[in-house]
Design an enzyme around this catalytic site. Structure first.
Site, PDB file in Angstrom:
ATOM      1  N   SER A  38       0.986  -1.388   0.078  1.00 38.00           N
ATOM      2  CA  SER A  38       0.098  -0.011   0.017  1.00 38.00           C
ATOM      3  C   SER A  38       0.901   1.383  -0.057  1.00 38.00           C
ATOM      4  O   SER A  38       1.658   1.506  -1.076  1.00 38.00           O
ATOM      5  CB  SER A  38      -0.936  -0.063   1.277  1.00 38.00           C
ATOM      6  OG  SER A  38      -2.147   0.986   1.067  1.00 38.00           O
TER       7      SER A  38
ATOM      8  N   ASP B   9      -9.147  -4.842  -6.268  1.00 38.89           N
ATOM      9  CA  ASP B   9      -8.763  -4.044  -5.349  1.00 38.89           C
ATOM     10  C   ASP B   9      -9.751  -2.924  -5.600  1.00 38.89           C
ATOM     11  O   ASP B   9      -9.929  -1.984  -6.645  1.00 38.89           O
ATOM     12  CB  ASP B   9      -7.353  -3.439  -5.355  1.00 38.89           C
ATOM     13  CG  ASP B   9      -7.082  -2.832  -4.235  1.00 38.89           C
ATOM     14  OD1 ASP B   9      -7.610  -2.145  -3.433  1.00 38.89           O
ATOM     15  OD2 ASP B   9      -5.697  -2.772  -3.867  1.00 38.89           O
TER      16      ASP B   9
ATOM     17  N   HIS C  19      -7.599  -5.348  -1.479  1.00 36.84           N
ATOM     18  CA  HIS C  19      -6.574  -4.828  -0.932  1.00 36.84           C
ATOM     19  C   HIS C  19      -5.768  -5.304  -0.127  1.00 36.84           C
ATOM     20  O   HIS C  19      -4.491  -5.442  -0.141  1.00 36.84           O
ATOM     21  CB  HIS C  19      -6.868  -3.190  -0.519  1.00 36.84           C
ATOM     22  CG  HIS C  19      -5.597  -2.289  -0.441  1.00 36.84           C
ATOM     23  ND1 HIS C  19      -4.811  -2.226  -1.430  1.00 36.84           N
ATOM     24  CD2 HIS C  19      -5.111  -1.812   0.975  1.00 36.84           C
ATOM     25  CE1 HIS C  19      -3.811  -1.171  -0.799  1.00 36.84           C
ATOM     26  NE2 HIS C  19      -4.100  -1.030   0.532  1.00 36.84           N
TER      27      HIS C  19
END
Length: 705
Positions: free
Chosen positions: A573, A650, A682
């Protein structure tokens, strides 16, 4: 015994039955908490302990999913936003009579009687509900179904539909995407103390333009129309109403100070007043507003030149209102009189993170004095502003407090202890009996792996007038005469602290046992420090953070046992974003030998309003800052092996971040490896996906380092 990925992500949680959602009964007699089943980490059980006699039992009936079948879109969204993916009993709430607990499982609610464990379904059995809440006196339930808000009487199940316009772009009683993902507000309706009124939000996403997300599954491609609030674009319209359960009358409140304000927090006070936190779109102003008697009054306002951090620290102590503020540069506890006057009551603490409870003379908070890598529970006198730690140091503590009953439950995690819960007698002010967890002994699932376990080392580096803290896990076994490869595990983003004196993720042990050192450093921009430490990134992302990470790499390279030619970097991320920024910055320097970027943000115009604009403003107002914060075009210079990973469904960091990156790398002739996961979002949390991605990550670094 060495760790394996099969064991690490297997059905038995190796960290043991670590408790979560720890709560106290209204009279302080019982402790309740959720923990993974011994044979299935994906199924949460509810445990109950009689604190007087020390007896513990599982109060976890086999609750089958209702006939409604699969989770609703609202349930799936909340699980993803909370990063909570286990099934079984997912939440619980004490009935105020202290004799029952409300259990939530499979989109339904059940009332469990403490005396004999009898369980009764209290929501409709042929449908699934979201946002299930028990009213203050335990008379009613409230919940959302198909976009509308309902209440039902707990004694007879008679249901009342409170809204009728849910569906399409409209939902009632639930928080919007931005509220859940970025504000960490997971409530969309609230009961008044007298149970006569429900406050609720009406969210309409129609102002957000429709875009399309391609979710690539194992056997198909779904085109998902979505209303994603990209930075600089429109947000959802959020209304706030009060509905009278007796008359059915609904009154809409003009809660905003400006048309584009965010509804950050809502709650009722003990006197029935409604308190609303209205945050400006640029997040430089946060106003606590009070509604009672048909009028608004502004209780206090926080202002900042950069941004004001949100928190959940509004508490009531007698006639005082307690609140945490960073107005003097760090978060401290303040007492307010409701007229704008505030008085700091924790001048001797370094930072206050949460208010656990309060009465007329005392407050209990989590905080630290000097070392941000540890956290303790303190009792604070509201009269003389003194504080006293109730927990021993060198660990990370949290807790829940019942001041009226004089007890607290303290959760503790340390570098050598995965997690435990202890009972504290607040009158005696000392740690007490162990309730759950404890040291890793012969019966603990991790005991067999202790011989290969290596405790992390903590240290600090001074740079640019700041102290940066790091955690280093050496290879296991370790020979100081050898030279080892090292992995920098980076996150680096705002709002997060990685280096804490708690039990670190076992993936670090797995990598250490594979022969790698694992290094983590909290750079400027991270949380749990003073405000200037966070504010350093305002206006441009990915510069200051990389500066600090490279200082950490210099420290790694200075260690005699680290092979300075074999240092890799990986992150997920914001960490994936940082990997790309680090590799782009250090091209041709030999600083890093390889990198793995997982689900990275690549261009901030593609991320959401509330998060991105907090640090960068809007693209229209800070075009240059957005350009400098992008990973493009610096990635065109990457000259070391790169592995890119991303979930193909995602809905947070959209897969388009990586597709744009692929195109830029290909156009620039930069080789890279790619691993995508069909159907994964995600978190990439599915067991098979977790095992595969870490196996591939290890193989990649093994090849290249």
């Amino acid at each position: 015994m060495r760790l394996t990925l099969g064991a690490l992500f297997g059905p038995t949680p190796l960290v043991g039955p670590t408790p979560t959602q720890v709560k106290l009964s209204p009279d302080g007699r019982f402790a309740s908490f959720l923990r993974p089943a011994a044979d299935d980490r994906e199924r949460l059980e509810l445990w109950l302990m009689d604190l007087r006699h020390g007896h513990a039992k599982a109060l976890s009936p086999d609750l089958a999913a209702p006939a409604g079948g699969e989770m609703t879109a609202e349930e799936r969204a909340e699980r993803e936003r909370r990063r909570s993916f286990a099934g079984g009993i997912t939440s619980h709430q004490w009935h105020p009579d202290g004799e029952h607990i409300l259990l939530v499982a499979h989109g339904a609610a059940y009332l469990a009687r403490i005396a004999d464990g009898k369980v009764t379904a209290v929501t409709p059995t042929l449908s699934r509900q979201t946002g299930i809440r028990l009213s203050p006196h335990g008379t009613y339930l409230s919940y959302v179904r198909d976009g509308d808000l309902y209440s039902s009487a707990l004694d007879n199940g008679v249901e009342h539909r409170l809204t009728t316009d849910g569906g399409g772009t409209v939902s009632n009683g639930l928080p919007e995407f931005i509220a859940q993902e970025e504000m960490h507000r997971f409530d969309g309706h609230w009961w008044s103390p007298d149970e006569r009124t429900l406050a609720f939000t009406r969210v309409d996403t129609a102002p957000i333009a429709v875009s399309y997300r391609h979710e690539v599954l194992s056997g198909s491609i779904d085109v998902i129309p979505q209303r994603y609030p990209f930075a600089g674009a429109a947000n959802a319209e959020v209304g706030l109403a009060l509905t009278d359960l007796g008359s059915g009358e609904t009154r809409w409140l003009d809660w905003r100070l400006a048309d584009d304000d965010y509804l950050a927090r809502v709650r009722f006070g003990p006197d029935g007043a409604l308190y609303v936190q209205a945050q400006s779109r640029d997040q430089k102003r946060l106003t606590l507003r009070r509604w009672i008697g048909g009028q608004w009054s502004d209780v206090l306002t926080e202002d900042a030149a950069t941004w004001v951090n949100l928190h959940d620290n509004l508490k009531f102590a007698g006639k005082a209102l307690l609140w945490t503020s960073e107005r003097d540069g760090t978060a401290r506890l303040y007492a307010a009189n409701g007229k704008g006057d505030v008085d700091c009551v924790t001048p001797d603490l370094g930072r206050v993170n949460a208010i656990l409870g309060a009465d007329a003379t005392r407050a209990w908070v989590t905080a630290y004095r000097d070392d941000p890598t540890g956290q303790d529970v303190f009792e604070v006198s509201l009269r003389d502003r003194s504080s006293r730690a109730l927990t021993p140091g060198d660990a990370w503590h949290d807790g829940v407090v019942n001041g009226r009953a004089g007890v607290a439950l303290i959760t503790r995690s340390s570098p050598t202890e995965p997690g435990s819960v202890r009972l504290i007698d607040l009158h005696k002010r000392r740690a007490g009996r162990l309730v759950s967890g404890g040291p890793v002994n012969g019966s603990h699932p991790y005991f067999a792996y202790l011989d290969a376990h290596v405790a992390p080392e903590f240290g600090q580096i001074d740079t640019a007038g700041e102290t940066l803290h790091f955690r280093l896990t050496k290879p296991s076994p370790f020979d100081p005469a050898r030279r080892y490869p090292a992995l920098v595990h980076v996150y680096g983003g705002p709002g997060v602290q990685r280096v804490r004196r708690d039990f670190p993720p076992l993936i670090q042990q797995f990598l250490a046992q594979a022969g790698f050192a694992v290094f983590e450093l909290d750079n400027r921009g991270g949380s749990n420090r003073h405000k200037d430490f966070e504010d350093a990134i305002h206006g441009e992302l990915g510069r200051i953070e990389v500066d600090d990470q490279l200082v950490g790499v210099d420290h790694l390279r200075s260690l005699a046992w680290v092979d300075r030619e074999r240092i890799g970097v990986f992150g997920h991320s914001y960490g994936g974003y940082m990997v790309l920024k680090c590799l782009g910055r250090t091209a041709a320097t030999g600083t890093f030998a390889a990198g793995v970027s997982i689900a990275p943000v690549t261009r901030w115009e593609l991320y959401d309003t509330h998060y991105t604009e907090r640090y960068l403003g809007t693209p229209a107002d800070n075009l240059a800052g957005y350009a400098r914060s992008s990973v493009f075009p610096a990635v065109e210079a990457i000259d070391v092996p790169l592995l890119l990973m991303h979930g193909m469904a995602d809905d947070n960091v959209l897969f388009s971040h990586s597709t744009e990156l692929m195109r830029v790398l290909q156009d620039a002739g930069v080789p890279f490896e790619l691993m995508t996961y069909p159907g994964s979002k995600h978190a990439l949390q599915e067991r098979s996906v977790a095992i595969h991605r870490y196996r591939y990550l290890l193989e990649f670094f093994g090849r290249n380092l």
